[in-house]
Scaffold this motif. Structure first.
Motif, short mmCIF file in Angstrom:
data_model
loop_
_atom_site.label_atom_id
_atom_site.label_comp_id
_atom_site.label_asym_id
_atom_site.label_seq_id
_atom_site.Cartn_x
_atom_site.Cartn_y
_atom_site.Cartn_z
N LEU A 35 0.76 -1.36 -0.14
CA LEU A 35 -0.66 -0.17 -0.26
C LEU A 35 0.78 1.67 -0.04
N ILE A 36 1.93 1.31 1.15
CA ILE A 36 2.82 2.96 1.27
C ILE A 36 3.58 2.70 -0.49
N ASP A 37 3.62 1.65 -0.93
CA ASP A 37 4.86 1.63 -2.15
C ASP A 37 3.96 2.11 -3.41
N ALA A 38 2.71 2.05 -3.39
CA ALA A 38 1.66 2.37 -4.30
C ALA A 38 1.34 4.51 -3.64
N GLY A 39 1.82 4.84 -2.65
CA GLY A 39 1.10 5.74 -1.88
C GLY A 39 0.34 5.71 -1.63
N ILE A 40 -0.13 4.52 -0.68
CA ILE A 40 -1.25 5.11 -0.40
C ILE A 40 -1.31 4.84 1.18
N ILE A 41 -1.26 6.13 1.92
CA ILE A 41 -0.85 5.95 3.45
C ILE A 41 -1.94 6.28 4.57
N LEU A 42 -2.45 5.27 5.44
CA LEU A 42 -3.41 5.33 6.51
C LEU A 42 -2.82 5.43 6.89
N LEU A 43 -3.61 6.63 7.97
CA LEU A 43 -3.66 6.36 9.68
C LEU A 43 -3.96 5.98 10.56
N PRO A 44 -3.18 5.97 11.39
CA PRO A 44 -3.34 5.00 12.39
C PRO A 44 -5.02 5.23 13.09
N GLN A 45 -4.64 6.50 13.37
CA GLN A 45 -6.59 6.68 13.39
C GLN A 45 -7.41 7.61 12.60
N SER A 46 -8.75 7.39 12.02
CA SER A 46 -9.09 8.03 11.27
C SER A 46 -9.32 9.64 12.15
N ASN B 292 -1.42 15.76 -3.73
CA ASN B 292 -1.70 14.87 -3.37
C ASN B 292 -3.28 14.44 -2.37
N LEU B 293 -3.90 13.59 -2.52
CA LEU B 293 -5.65 13.21 -2.58
C LEU B 293 -5.21 12.99 -0.77
N ALA B 294 -7.02 13.17 0.11
CA ALA B 294 -7.34 12.60 0.89
C ALA B 294 -7.73 11.59 0.68
N VAL B 295 -8.05 10.69 1.56
CA VAL B 295 -8.57 9.31 1.83
C VAL B 295 -9.92 9.38 2.46
N ILE B 296 -11.12 9.48 2.35
CA ILE B 296 -12.61 9.53 2.98
C ILE B 296 -12.95 8.48 3.25
N GLY B 297 -12.95 7.90 3.51
CA GLY B 297 -13.83 6.50 4.28
C GLY B 297 -15.70 6.32 4.43
N PRO B 298 -15.83 5.59 4.25
CA PRO B 298 -17.41 5.47 3.84
C PRO B 298 -18.07 5.76 5.64
N ASP B 299 -17.86 5.83 6.66
CA ASP B 299 -17.68 6.39 7.41
C ASP B 299 -17.82 8.27 7.77
N GLY B 300 -17.25 8.15 6.99
CA GLY B 300 -17.22 9.83 6.29
C GLY B 300 -15.55 10.19 7.49
N THR B 301 -14.85 9.67 7.73
CA THR B 301 -13.55 10.05 8.17
C THR B 301 -12.79 10.70 7.29
N GLN B 302 -11.58 10.49 7.20
CA GLN B 302 -10.34 10.55 6.70
C GLN B 302 -9.28 9.20 7.22
N ARG B 303 -9.58 8.72 5.57
CA ARG B 303 -8.16 7.61 6.33
C ARG B 303 -6.61 7.79 6.49
N GLY B 304 -6.38 8.92 5.43
CA GLY B 304 -5.33 8.67 5.18
C GLY B 304 -5.32 9.30 3.92
N PHE B 305 -3.68 9.74 3.34
CA PHE B 305 -3.14 10.38 1.57
C PHE B 305 -3.58 9.22 0.55
N ILE B 306 -3.89 9.79 -0.52
CA ILE B 306 -2.62 9.58 -1.34
C ILE B 306 -1.70 9.78 -1.84
#
Length: 211
Positions: A38-49, A177-191
């Motif tokens: 995931l990280i190699d693809a540029g997807i950085i997930l936050l430890p806490q939303s 950069n892109l902000a990743v928002i989860g289906p629960d409406g919280t930010q989950r990370g970045f691309i």
């Protein structure tokens, strides 16, 4: 059963238990994907939303959208503008291509959102026409004030520098950069930018399968 047989039986049972737990752990991990990939693809997930601010914006159809209610799907937020000379059209074209190569079940879970950093020029009509060149299903958001947009951008840690709108043909400094928002409406990370199409096509479905 002799003592030796009992010992052997207990050892076999213990080995079976350990193997079972190990296999279960591996299979469970597969559902979450390989963090390194995931990280190699540029997807950085936050430890806490992170919660999104209560900011109301306007979409390309002129309808109000409350950003902290972006729920039901995974959203990729890109902060850009329609008069952008380079990074915006390139990024949107890449997102269109990535989307076209994803499996249908992944596409159903995903929405692409352009958040305008140029509300002075980006009316809903302008956004709709511009996004139509890439994908009519892309969502465009603008606001009546640049302060509302900054509030959202700062909340997801993708800030931009407001332009001097008094200058003709002004440009706006912003991130790719892109902000990743989860289906629960919280930010989950970045691309991270620049986007790697091949790696994102492989890893986005993994991310989209998360809960």
């Amino acid at each position: 059963m002799t003592r030796t047989q009992k010992t052997v039986f207990i050892l076999v049972a213990l080995i079976a238990l350990v193997l079972g737990l190990t296999i279960n752990k591996v299979l469970s991990g597969k559902g979450q994907g390989d963090p390194t990939a995931l990280i190699d693809a540029g997807i950085i997930l936050l430890p806490q939303s992170r919660n999104l601010p209560d900011v109301t914006m306007t979409d390309q159809d002129g309808k109000p959208v409350t950003v902290n209610e972006l729920k039901g799907k995974w959203s990729l937020l890109f902060f850009g503008y329609t008069f952008c000379p380079d990074i915006c059209p390139t990024t949107l074209a890449q997102l269109r291509q990535i989307k076209s190569e994803l499996p249908p079940e992944a596409v159903d879970k995903l929405q692409i959102v352009l958040v305008s950093v140029d509300p002075n020029r980006d009316t809903p009509k302008q956004l709709k026409q511009y996004l139509g060149y890439f994908d009519p299903q892309f969502i465009g958001l603008t606001a009546s004030s640049v302060e509302d947009i900054q509030k959202l951008a700062n909340a997801v840690s993708i800030p931009f520098i407001p332009a001097d709108t008094s200058k003709p043909n002004y440009t706006v400094d912003h991130s790719g950069n892109l902000a990743v928002i989860g289906p629960d409406g919280t930010q989950r990370g970045f691309i991270r930018a620049p986007l790697n199409n091949v790696k994102l096509v492989a890893q986005l479905p993994v991310m989209l399968n998360r809960k």
